[in-house]
Design an enzyme around this catalytic site. Structure first.
Site: not given
Ligand SMILES: O=S(=O)([O-])[S-]
Length: 96
Positions: A59
């Site tokens: 992510c």
């Molecule tokens: O992408 S995140 O959830 O680590 S901010």
């Protein structure tokens, strides 16, 4: 659950990379070949992920991917790697 994705991409062409960010984040730059399944869609779309392949989950900085790994584990996936630091610390190739 950490992985050096770059090393693994070289050695292990079967590695599948799941990017759980939102589509707009994904299109601003992702690891080549990554599949975009936003975290909010994972419960309905996880079957798109091959359970028999090593899987790296990424992510932005590691929060959503670790939640995604927990969910995937709970539904039986076990070859999972959370990409530590996410795209914010990724210094490998990027595709747009
Ligand atoms: O992408 S995140 O959830 O680590 S901010």
């Amino acid at each position: 659950m950490s992985i050096d994705v770059k090393e693994n991409m070289k050695k292990n062409k079967a590695l599948q990379i799941i990017d759980v960010r939102e589509p707009s984040e994904f299109s601003s730059g992702h690891i080549p070949g990554a599949i975009n399944i936003p975290l909010g869609q994972l419960t309905s779309r996880y079957k798109e992920i091959d359970p028999n392949r090593e899987t790296a989950v990424v992510c932005l900085s590691g929060g959503r991917s670790s939640r995604a790994c927990e969910f995937l584990q709970s539904v039986g996936y076990n070859q999972l790697h959370n990409v530590m630091g996410g795209m914010s610390s990724w210094d490998g190739p990027v595709e747009r």
